[in-house]
Design a protein around this motif. Structure first.
Motif, PDB file in Angstrom:
ATOM      1  N   ARG A   1       0.799  -1.229   0.000  1.00  0.00           N
ATOM      2  CA  ARG A   1       0.000   0.000   0.000  1.00  0.00           C
ATOM      3  C   ARG A   1       0.833   1.280   0.000  1.00  0.00           C
ATOM      4  NH1 ARG A   1      -5.162  -0.543   3.908  1.00  0.00           N
ATOM      5  NH2 ARG A   1      -6.304  -2.032   2.640  1.00  0.00           N
ATOM      6  N   GLY A   2       2.154   1.154   0.186  1.00  0.00           N
ATOM      7  CA  GLY A   2       2.994   2.351   0.260  1.00  0.00           C
ATOM      8  C   GLY A   2       2.852   3.088   1.575  1.00  0.00           C
ATOM      9  N   ASP A   3       2.529   2.381   2.638  1.00  0.00           N
ATOM     10  CA  ASP A   3       2.288   2.977   3.953  1.00  0.00           C
ATOM     11  C   ASP A   3       3.598   3.080   4.745  1.00  0.00           C
ATOM     12  OD1 ASP A   3       1.470   3.697   6.516  1.00  0.00           O
ATOM     13  OD2 ASP A   3      -0.207   2.283   6.549  1.00  0.00           O
ATOM     14  N   VAL A   4       4.377   4.106   4.448  1.00  0.00           N
ATOM     15  CA  VAL A   4       5.671   4.319   5.092  1.00  0.00           C
ATOM     16  C   VAL A   4       5.504   4.569   6.589  1.00  0.00           C
ATOM     17  CG1 VAL A   4       7.671   5.884   5.191  1.00  0.00           C
ATOM     18  CG2 VAL A   4       6.784   5.115   2.984  1.00  0.00           C
TER      19      VAL A   4
ATOM     20  N   LEU B   1       5.396   1.313   8.422  1.00  0.00           N
ATOM     21  CA  LEU B   1       6.717   0.671   8.413  1.00  0.00           C
ATOM     22  C   LEU B   1       7.642   1.302   9.451  1.00  0.00           C
ATOM     23  CD1 LEU B   1       7.060   0.292   4.564  1.00  0.00           C
ATOM     24  CD2 LEU B   1       6.678  -1.551   6.224  1.00  0.00           C
ATOM     25  N   LEU B   2       7.674   2.616   9.498  1.00  0.00           N
ATOM     26  CA  LEU B   2       8.545   3.303  10.462  1.00  0.00           C
ATOM     27  C   LEU B   2       8.039   3.115  11.901  1.00  0.00           C
ATOM     28  CD1 LEU B   2       9.338   6.576   8.508  1.00  0.00           C
ATOM     29  CD2 LEU B   2      10.904   4.676   8.984  1.00  0.00           C
TER      30      LEU B   2
ATOM     31  N   GLU C   1      12.099   5.757   1.840  1.00  0.00           N
ATOM     32  CA  GLU C   1      11.482   5.993   0.535  1.00  0.00           C
ATOM     33  C   GLU C   1      11.301   4.661  -0.161  1.00  0.00           C
ATOM     34  OE1 GLU C   1      12.968   9.072  -2.001  1.00  0.00           O
ATOM     35  OE2 GLU C   1      13.814  10.145  -0.281  1.00  0.00           O
ATOM     36  N   LEU C   2      10.077   4.382  -0.560  1.00  0.00           N
ATOM     37  CA  LEU C   2       9.786   3.137  -1.264  1.00  0.00           C
ATOM     38  C   LEU C   2       9.953   3.347  -2.763  1.00  0.00           C
ATOM     39  CD1 LEU C   2       6.612   1.996   0.692  1.00  0.00           C
ATOM     40  CD2 LEU C   2       9.021   1.484   1.146  1.00  0.00           C
TER      41      LEU C   2
END
Length: 133
Positions: A45-48, A51-52, A65-66
């Protein structure tokens, strides 16, 4: 409720699976595997932020950065060691399948997880293999 299948491969709806762990007010995953699956879903989903937020403070990068050219296509859990509801640490080995530029690839990683203030967090991982087809 989100009724699409969860990207982590659990065969559950995303709202009943990893979706409940994402977001600022998300629940804490009860196992290391559940956290790993939610982190895979976050990559999809691009949910940075997720993740962090779920990365151990001693190993977490300041920013992340993905690669927008990578499309994650599947997850296989290969092995679990510890990481249960009453454990303090755990290891999950997995293969994450992806496509980039029309070419399929797979990344195999053995990830280490710890409990930090009662919540599972990702510490680090050893990439066992990464290949493109």
């Amino acid at each position: 409720m989100d009724t699409r299948r969860c990207p982590c491969g659990s065969l559950e709806d995303v709202g009943a699976c990893c979706g409940r762990y994402l977001g600022d007010d998300g629940a804490a995953p009860p196992t290391a595997e559940a956290l790993m699956r939610s982190r895979y879903t976050a990559f999809v989903r691009g949910d940075v932020d997720h993740l962090l937020r779920t990365w151990h403070p001693d190993t977490r990068p300041a920013t992340l950065e993905l690669d927008p050219g990578v499309r994650w296509t599947g997850l296989e859990v290969l092995e679990r060691v510890g990481g249960g509801p009453f454990d303090a640490e755990g290891v999950v080995e997995f293969r994450a399948h992806h496509e980039r530029g029309g070419r399929a690839g797979v990344q195999q990683e053995r990830s280490r997880f710890l409990r930090d203030a009662g919540r599972w967090v990702y510490v680090d991982g050893v990439v066992a293999g990464s290949r493109r087809r």
